[in-house]
Design a protein around this motif. Structure first.
Motif, PDB file in Angstrom:
ATOM      1  N   ALA A 308       0.832  -1.323   0.053  1.00 34.93           N
ATOM      2  CA  ALA A 308       0.089   0.031  -0.114  1.00 34.93           C
ATOM      3  C   ALA A 308       0.719   1.190   0.096  1.00 34.93           C
ATOM      4  CB  ALA A 308      -0.995  -0.105   1.171  1.00 34.93           C
ATOM      5  N   PRO A 309       1.941   1.455   0.664  1.00 34.67           N
ATOM      6  CA  PRO A 309       2.664   2.815   0.832  1.00 34.67           C
ATOM      7  C   PRO A 309       3.274   2.932  -0.450  1.00 34.67           C
ATOM      8  CG  PRO A 309       2.845   1.520   2.930  1.00 34.67           C
ATOM      9  CD  PRO A 309       2.207   0.612   2.084  1.00 34.67           C
ATOM     10  N   ILE A 310       3.868   1.789  -1.036  1.00 32.12           N
ATOM     11  CA  ILE A 310       4.588   1.830  -2.347  1.00 32.12           C
ATOM     12  C   ILE A 310       3.602   2.300  -3.333  1.00 32.12           C
ATOM     13  CG2 ILE A 310       5.944   0.526  -4.010  1.00 32.12           C
ATOM     14  CD1 ILE A 310       7.086  -1.064  -1.771  1.00 32.12           C
ATOM     15  N   MET A 311       2.306   1.561  -3.456  1.00 32.61           N
ATOM     16  CA  MET A 311       1.392   1.910  -4.443  1.00 32.61           C
ATOM     17  C   MET A 311       1.038   3.243  -4.283  1.00 32.61           C
ATOM     18  SD  MET A 311       1.132  -0.770  -6.380  1.00 32.61           S
ATOM     19  CE  MET A 311       1.689  -2.477  -6.133  1.00 32.61           C
ATOM     20  N   SER A 312       0.767   3.697  -3.082  1.00 25.96           N
ATOM     21  CA  SER A 312       0.273   5.151  -2.545  1.00 25.96           C
ATOM     22  C   SER A 312       1.399   6.424  -3.089  1.00 25.96           C
ATOM     23  CB  SER A 312       0.051   5.049  -1.122  1.00 25.96           C
ATOM     24  OG  SER A 312      -1.069   4.414  -0.724  1.00 25.96           O
TER      25      SER A 312
END
Length: 528
Positions: A308-312
């Motif tokens: 999630a943080p990488i995609m975000s």
């Protein structure tokens, strides 16, 4: 005390402590430096699913290790995920079928268990060791004693025996904790890459207009990128698995830089098609490396939350990028915008080289081994043979209906995205007889969709890890399908905003759930 220890220790393994305000402090515990790396621990304990049943079996094997050593009994073999799915299990010794489900484990039990596991791991690595040598036996015992001490430090903050409840809770807490320290450099890198990608998105329709290309030719230009990814994905995965993740998260950006800058130089359909192929090949290598890096750093308990943080960050970059791209196109020109983006990608190669670290797991080389005889440099396959072998692995994987269904769904998702979001949507937004948006306006639209993903990713990721990947895939597909069908009827800005927000929410679910699901059900060696 037992209820609080696991959470504290699972955070100490990262070398950091997080309070309620996500403030970072260096862990003060003197044992932090000797705590075992979590991936090494998973290998020793042979943990994959983190289920209660799996952890209970590991606990019982550790608990009985000393008795097995005294009585020269066969170890209880815990099947891997692949063996379990295939129904391949070994018959357990009679002495271990009716084990008591109570009791506790201590450092001696862990040492004797590690002696068993080290021997098994050597067999898996095909390492030739003189087992009967007194020197080797002494080194083996000293090594396992030290590793048992480190593992004990991880599982408990005292030398007291560890209960099954504490063991289970500690391991599950560690498996659920996101490794923010190692993930942060990749997050920063993807933020910068996303910004560079976002700059290009609102400008491409005007390149097509300047070259007087038809909508069909524009579709072929978009497909050139996807075609290059299809061709490059398997060789890229083979290379990333062989040489590591970091080299291809660095050097792939040089290829993307050349292709992006070349788009600004293109004067014909053929030239534009060629440069889009270069970009696609670079992205194939980059996406393979980044996806496997995420899989390396995560477990089935936190995979979606790790993604999630990488995609975000990538979505955050693509939300800022279109606005920058639209302004650049309006102020400095279309061709110059592509030159700027190409230079940004080139600069990112230096940034990634400095920030990123290798995440690929390496086989443990035990101190008494003279060499690891695992078909390394002498018998390494050629890239062509390795690629054919990778294709050969698809057949047994695709026989599993759950994997096959997710692959098919994900394929249809990307066909829809390439056809609708990347081709038709920008043409509809810039249509002189429709909304007639400028490059800046198109940038704002893509920025809005990306912002939905930025803020939605953390919420969706937690839901995916808790409620399951498959429900998220179904809901995501439903939202995107409905949005695509509704888009032609959105004739004003408010209706368009509702449709595209729904669309972006569905894309948020499908950006993590399929990859997380496949990573959960496929073993490390088959993920590439």
């Amino acid at each position: 005390h037992h209820r609080q220890a696991p959470l504290r220790l699972s955070k100490q393994i990262l070398g950091v402590r997080w309070d309620s305000n996500v403030h970072i402090d260096q862990a003060k515990d003197k044992r932090t430096s000797s705590i075992m790396d979590r991936k090494v621990m998973y290998r020793y304990l042979r943990i994959e699913t983190f289920s209660d049943i799996e952890l209970d079996e590991v606990f019982e094997r550790i608990r009985m290790a000393s008795d097995r050593k005294k009585n020269n009994l066969k170890p209880l073999i815990i099947p891997t995920l692949e063996e379990d799915l295939a129904g391949v299990t070994e018959e357990r010794p009679v002495e271990e079928k009716n084990l008591s489900q109570s009791g506790s484990i201590n450092q001696d039990n862990i040492r004797d268990f590690l002696l068993e596991r080290v021997e098994e791991m050597e067999e898996e690595q095909n390492v030739e060791v003189k087992i009967k040598s007194p020197q080797v036996e002494e080194q083996r015992d000293e090594f396992c004693t030290k590793q048992a001490e480190d593992l004990m430090n991880l599982l408990s903050d005292s030398t007291s025996p560890i209960t099954k409840e504490l063991f289970r809770q500690t391991i599950q807490d560690i498996g659920s904790t996101v490794d923010y320290r190692r993930m942060m450099p990749i997050t920063i890198s993807m933020l910068m890459v996303g910004t560079s990608v976002g700059i290009v998105s609102p400008v491409m329709p005007f390149v097509i207009e300047a070259l007087r290309l038809s909508a069909g030719q524009y579709g072929m230009i978009v497909s050139a990128f996807a075609l290059a990814k299809i061709i490059g994905n398997v060789p890229s995965a083979v290379l990333v698995e062989r040489h590591g993740r970091k080299p291809y998260m660095v050097h792939s950006l040089s290829l993307i830089a050349a292709g992006t800058a070349g788009i600004g130089l293109a004067n014909s359909f053929e030239e534009l098609f060629f440069y889009r192929l270069l970009v696609g090949l670079g992205v194939a290598a980059l996406s393979s490396a980044s996806t496997l890096s995420i899989a390396d750093m995560s477990t089935s308990k936190n995979r979606a939350q790790t993604m999630a943080p990488i995609m975000s960050s990538f979505a955050a970059g693509t939300s800022v990028g279109p606005a920058i791209g639209g302004i650049l196109a309006d102020k400095v020109g279309i061709h110059q915008t592509f030159y700027v983006v190409g230079a940004c990608f080139l600069a990112m190669t230096a940034v990634n080289q400095m920030l990123l670290s290798e995440t690929k797991y390496k086989a443990i080389a035990f101190p008494w081994q003279s060499q690891i005889n695992n078909l390394s440099s002498k018998n390494e396959e050629s890239i062509w043979n390795a690629t054919k072998h990778a294709f050969g692995q698809w057949k047994p994987l695709m026989k599993k209906i759950k994997i096959r269904n997710v692959v098919i769904i994900n394929g249809f998702y990307w066909v829809a995205i390439a056809g609708a979001q990347l081709t038709l949507l920008p043409l509809m937004l810039t249509d002189p007889n429709g909304l007639a948006m400028t490059a800046t306006d198109v940038g704002k639209v893509y920025m809005g969709m990306s912002l939905v993903q930025v803020f939605g990713n953390p919420i969706v990721a937690r839901s995916v890890d808790k409620l399951g990947k498959m429900p998220a895939i179904i809901v995501g597909c439903t939202l995107i399908s409905g949005s695509m069908a509704s888009l032609p009827f959105a004739h004003d800005i408010p209706c368009l905003a509702i449709v595209l927000c729904t669309w972006a929410t569905g894309s948020t679910m499908l950006s993590t759930a399929p990859v997380a699901y496949i990573s959960d059900v496929v073993e490390d060696e088959n993920r590439a």
